[in-house]
Design a protein around this motif. Structure first.
Motif, PDB file in Angstrom:
ATOM      1  N   SER A  96     -12.611   0.744  -2.325  1.00 14.63           N
ATOM      2  CA  SER A  96     -11.192   0.619  -2.114  1.00 14.63           C
ATOM      3  C   SER A  96     -10.514   2.191  -1.755  1.00 14.63           C
ATOM      4  O   SER A  96     -10.945   2.869  -2.310  1.00 14.63           O
ATOM      5  CB  SER A  96     -10.496   0.012  -3.075  1.00 14.63           C
ATOM      6  N   LEU A  97      -9.673   1.967  -0.908  1.00 15.57           N
ATOM      7  CA  LEU A  97      -8.816   3.109  -0.381  1.00 15.57           C
ATOM      8  C   LEU A  97      -7.369   2.499  -0.573  1.00 15.57           C
ATOM      9  O   LEU A  97      -6.897   1.703   0.490  1.00 15.57           O
ATOM     10  CB  LEU A  97      -9.090   3.589   0.849  1.00 15.57           C
ATOM     11  N   LEU A  98      -6.584   2.871  -1.577  1.00 14.52           N
ATOM     12  CA  LEU A  98      -5.319   2.134  -1.781  1.00 14.52           C
ATOM     13  C   LEU A  98      -4.445   3.334  -1.770  1.00 14.52           C
ATOM     14  O   LEU A  98      -4.355   4.172  -2.524  1.00 14.52           O
ATOM     15  CB  LEU A  98      -5.287   1.644  -3.280  1.00 14.52           C
ATOM     16  N   VAL A  99      -3.133   2.927  -1.045  1.00 12.13           N
ATOM     17  CA  VAL A  99      -2.212   4.030  -0.881  1.00 12.13           C
ATOM     18  C   VAL A  99      -0.806   3.492  -1.481  1.00 12.13           C
ATOM     19  O   VAL A  99      -0.548   2.326  -0.920  1.00 12.13           O
ATOM     20  CB  VAL A  99      -2.148   4.350   0.737  1.00 12.13           C
ATOM     21  N   THR A 100      -0.261   4.200  -2.256  1.00  9.77           N
ATOM     22  CA  THR A 100       1.118   3.840  -2.672  1.00  9.77           C
ATOM     23  C   THR A 100       2.193   4.031  -1.540  1.00  9.77           C
ATOM     24  O   THR A 100       2.055   5.128  -0.689  1.00  9.77           O
ATOM     25  CB  THR A 100       1.511   4.753  -3.855  1.00  9.77           C
ATOM     26  N   ASN A 101       3.078   3.235  -1.339  1.00  7.58           N
ATOM     27  CA  ASN A 101       4.002   3.452  -0.345  1.00  7.58           C
ATOM     28  C   ASN A 101       5.233   2.864  -0.704  1.00  7.58           C
ATOM     29  O   ASN A 101       5.598   2.551  -1.968  1.00  7.58           O
ATOM     30  CB  ASN A 101       3.547   2.480   0.765  1.00  7.58           C
ATOM     31  N   SER A 102       6.239   2.575   0.022  1.00  7.97           N
ATOM     32  CA  SER A 102       7.537   1.808  -0.379  1.00  7.97           C
ATOM     33  C   SER A 102       8.181   1.021   0.499  1.00  7.97           C
ATOM     34  O   SER A 102       7.683   0.910   1.497  1.00  7.97           O
ATOM     35  CB  SER A 102       8.534   3.193  -0.619  1.00  7.97           C
ATOM     36  N   LEU A 103       9.504   0.545   0.399  1.00  7.31           N
ATOM     37  CA  LEU A 103       9.923  -0.306   1.545  1.00  7.31           C
ATOM     38  C   LEU A 103      10.923   0.522   2.301  1.00  7.31           C
ATOM     39  O   LEU A 103      11.857   0.077   3.157  1.00  7.31           O
ATOM     40  CB  LEU A 103      11.195  -1.183   0.440  1.00  7.31           C
ATOM     41  N   LEU A 104      10.765   1.912   2.417  1.00 11.55           N
ATOM     42  CA  LEU A 104      11.628   2.639   3.195  1.00 11.55           C
ATOM     43  C   LEU A 104      11.283   2.447   4.741  1.00 11.55           C
ATOM     44  O   LEU A 104      11.982   2.578   5.742  1.00 11.55           O
ATOM     45  CB  LEU A 104      11.381   4.119   3.028  1.00 11.55           C
ATOM     46  N   TYR A 105      10.194   1.778   4.834  1.00 10.96           N
ATOM     47  CA  TYR A 105       9.962   1.521   6.375  1.00 10.96           C
ATOM     48  C   TYR A 105      10.754   0.389   7.036  1.00 10.96           C
ATOM     49  O   TYR A 105      11.351   0.031   8.213  1.00 10.96           O
ATOM     50  CB  TYR A 105       8.377   0.989   6.640  1.00 10.96           C
ATOM     51  N   LYS A 106      11.273  -0.498   5.894  1.00  9.56           N
ATOM     52  CA  LYS A 106      12.329  -1.496   6.314  1.00  9.56           C
ATOM     53  C   LYS A 106      13.792  -1.033   6.288  1.00  9.56           C
ATOM     54  O   LYS A 106      14.458  -1.506   7.243  1.00  9.56           O
ATOM     55  CB  LYS A 106      12.139  -2.726   5.196  1.00  9.56           C
ATOM     56  N   PRO A 108      15.406   2.769   5.747  1.00  9.33           N
ATOM     57  CA  PRO A 108      15.468   4.041   5.509  1.00  9.33           C
ATOM     58  C   PRO A 108      16.656   4.343   4.628  1.00  9.33           C
ATOM     59  O   PRO A 108      17.828   3.882   4.667  1.00  9.33           O
ATOM     60  CB  PRO A 108      15.480   4.755   6.832  1.00  9.33           C
ATOM     61  N   TYR A 109      16.423   5.482   3.874  1.00  5.17           N
ATOM     62  CA  TYR A 109      17.532   6.014   2.837  1.00  5.17           C
ATOM     63  C   TYR A 109      17.724   7.355   3.536  1.00  5.17           C
ATOM     64  O   TYR A 109      16.928   8.321   3.166  1.00  5.17           O
ATOM     65  CB  TYR A 109      16.791   5.962   1.424  1.00  5.17           C
ATOM     66  N   PRO A 110      19.056   7.564   4.093  1.00  5.41           N
ATOM     67  CA  PRO A 110      19.273   8.511   4.900  1.00  5.41           C
ATOM     68  C   PRO A 110      19.126  10.150   3.910  1.00  5.41           C
ATOM     69  O   PRO A 110      18.832  11.094   4.562  1.00  5.41           O
ATOM     70  CB  PRO A 110      20.836   8.327   5.398  1.00  5.41           C
ATOM     71  N   PRO A 111      19.755   9.937   2.561  1.00  5.11           N
ATOM     72  CA  PRO A 111      19.506  11.273   1.967  1.00  5.11           C
ATOM     73  C   PRO A 111      17.987  11.607   1.913  1.00  5.11           C
ATOM     74  O   PRO A 111      17.777  12.814   1.549  1.00  5.11           O
ATOM     75  CB  PRO A 111      19.882  10.892   0.518  1.00  5.11           C
ATOM     76  N   PHE A 112      16.871  10.639   1.973  1.00  5.76           N
ATOM     77  CA  PHE A 112      15.772  11.074   2.046  1.00  5.76           C
ATOM     78  C   PHE A 112      15.079  10.693   3.319  1.00  5.76           C
ATOM     79  O   PHE A 112      13.931  10.315   3.482  1.00  5.76           O
ATOM     80  CB  PHE A 112      14.710  10.211   0.801  1.00  5.76           C
ATOM     81  N   MET A 113      15.368  11.396   4.398  1.00  8.26           N
ATOM     82  CA  MET A 113      15.438  10.921   5.772  1.00  8.26           C
ATOM     83  C   MET A 113      13.659  11.372   5.959  1.00  8.26           C
ATOM     84  O   MET A 113      13.119  10.557   6.423  1.00  8.26           O
ATOM     85  CB  MET A 113      16.021  11.820   6.631  1.00  8.26           C
ATOM     86  N   SER A 114      13.525  12.457   5.585  1.00  6.88           N
ATOM     87  CA  SER A 114      11.926  12.979   5.689  1.00  6.88           C
ATOM     88  C   SER A 114      10.846  11.911   5.070  1.00  6.88           C
ATOM     89  O   SER A 114       9.950  11.602   5.646  1.00  6.88           O
ATOM     90  CB  SER A 114      11.708  14.356   5.253  1.00  6.88           C
ATOM     91  N   LEU A 115      11.338  11.664   3.850  1.00  2.00           N
ATOM     92  CA  LEU A 115      10.399  10.543   3.216  1.00  2.00           C
ATOM     93  C   LEU A 115      10.223   9.263   3.780  1.00  2.00           C
ATOM     94  O   LEU A 115       9.100   8.685   4.064  1.00  2.00           O
ATOM     95  CB  LEU A 115      10.829  10.371   1.634  1.00  2.00           C
ATOM     96  N   SER A 116      11.571   8.742   4.322  1.00  2.00           N
ATOM     97  CA  SER A 116      11.612   7.674   5.178  1.00  2.00           C
ATOM     98  C   SER A 116      10.537   7.681   6.335  1.00  2.00           C
ATOM     99  O   SER A 116       9.890   6.794   6.749  1.00  2.00           O
ATOM    100  CB  SER A 116      12.951   7.324   5.409  1.00  2.00           C
ATOM    101  N   LEU A 117      10.724   8.914   7.098  1.00  2.00           N
ATOM    102  CA  LEU A 117       9.790   8.955   8.291  1.00  2.00           C
ATOM    103  C   LEU A 117       8.390   8.924   7.773  1.00  2.00           C
ATOM    104  O   LEU A 117       7.575   8.152   8.563  1.00  2.00           O
ATOM    105  CB  LEU A 117      10.176  10.217   8.840  1.00  2.00           C
ATOM    106  N   THR A 118       8.025   9.751   6.827  1.00  2.00           N
ATOM    107  CA  THR A 118       6.698   9.611   6.240  1.00  2.00           C
ATOM    108  C   THR A 118       5.725   8.479   5.825  1.00  2.00           C
ATOM    109  O   THR A 118       4.770   8.248   6.150  1.00  2.00           O
ATOM    110  CB  THR A 118       6.338  11.103   5.519  1.00  2.00           C
ATOM    111  N   LYS A 119       6.887   7.991   5.053  1.00  2.00           N
ATOM    112  CA  LYS A 119       6.147   6.928   4.434  1.00  2.00           C
ATOM    113  C   LYS A 119       6.098   5.568   5.684  1.00  2.00           C
ATOM    114  O   LYS A 119       5.150   4.875   5.512  1.00  2.00           O
ATOM    115  CB  LYS A 119       7.171   5.990   3.343  1.00  2.00           C
ATOM    116  N   SER A 120       7.000   5.455   6.718  1.00  2.00           N
ATOM    117  CA  SER A 120       6.666   4.514   7.701  1.00  2.00           C
ATOM    118  C   SER A 120       5.592   4.857   8.444  1.00  2.00           C
ATOM    119  O   SER A 120       4.754   4.141   8.776  1.00  2.00           O
ATOM    120  CB  SER A 120       7.909   4.643   8.544  1.00  2.00           C
ATOM    121  N   ALA A 121       5.363   6.285   8.778  1.00  2.00           N
ATOM    122  CA  ALA A 121       3.895   6.658   9.641  1.00  2.00           C
ATOM    123  C   ALA A 121       2.747   6.442   8.616  1.00  2.00           C
ATOM    124  O   ALA A 121       1.808   5.867   9.238  1.00  2.00           O
ATOM    125  CB  ALA A 121       4.175   8.324   9.879  1.00  2.00           C
ATOM    126  N   GLN A 122       2.810   6.514   7.465  1.00  2.00           N
ATOM    127  CA  GLN A 122       1.835   6.323   6.589  1.00  2.00           C
ATOM    128  C   GLN A 122       1.650   4.803   6.383  1.00  2.00           C
ATOM    129  O   GLN A 122       0.117   4.716   6.367  1.00  2.00           O
ATOM    130  CB  GLN A 122       2.047   6.915   4.975  1.00  2.00           C
TER     131      GLN A 122
END
Length: 183
Positions: A96-106, A108-122
């Motif tokens: 298994s290769l399991l990756v934690t992610n978030s709902l930011l792809y659905k 985005p949370y503007p104060p964490f813009m970079s995290l939103s971008l990286t989690k969507s790409a991830q």
């Protein structure tokens, strides 16, 4: 020590080792992965790297976004390139290769813009890896739908760990792409 104690309380034994590494330093990551490989066979990789901080659009620097992509996506890709050939040799286990992610792809949370971008790409990277290697290795997302807190009903560390373990234990042929843990 807590992990080892919990394992021993359940009647199991194992060795626990930690490998400190700056994941954004890909050369150091290569050396650490070599060290891990020398420890023994690989059965599961859980990738959980991100900078949970940031600034809104117009305030976040390009350098910070670039560093976040390196930490969250390039290091994941580097780990996947290393791990997948090793995991594919584990035909009798649950590779298994399991990756934690978030709902930011659905949403985005503007104060964490970079995290939103990286989690969507991830998320896109994990889906691509799954489409290419998912018949041989369980490649999936552990999507945590909000802030983690010990007081939260579902988004507490113990529940998240339990759901992640259940996701990992899925049988070959029934591997899911994602488990969503919501409050």
């Amino acid at each position: 020590d807590e992990v080892l104690d919990a394992i021993q309380e359940r009647g199991y034994s194992c060795q626990v080792r930690t490998y400190p590494c700056d994941l954004s330093d890909l050369s150091a990551l290569s050396r650490t992965l070599k060290e891990i490989e020398s420890f023994g066979s690989l059965e599961c990789v859980v990738f959980n790297a991100a900078r949970v901080d940031g600034k809104p659009p117009g305030e976040e620097t390009i350098e910070a976004i670039e560093a976040d992509f390196k930490l969250t996506n390039l290091s994941l890709y580097h780990v996947a390139l290393w791990a997948l050939p090793l995991l594919k040799t584990r035909t009798s286990s649950l590779p298994s290769l399991l990756v934690t992610n978030s709902l930011l792809y659905k949403g985005p949370y503007p104060p964490f813009m970079s995290l939103s971008l990286t989690k969507s790409a991830q998320r896109s990277l994990v889906r691509s890896l799954n489409a290419t290697h998912g018949s041989d290795v369980h490649i999936g997302l552990i999507t945590v739908g909000g802030m983690v807190s010990p007081e939260a009903k579902n988004l507490n560390p113990d529940n998240i760990a339990e759901k992640a373990y259940e996701f990992y234990k899925q049988k070959r042929g029934s591997w899911g792409l994602e488990v969503e843990i919501l409050e």
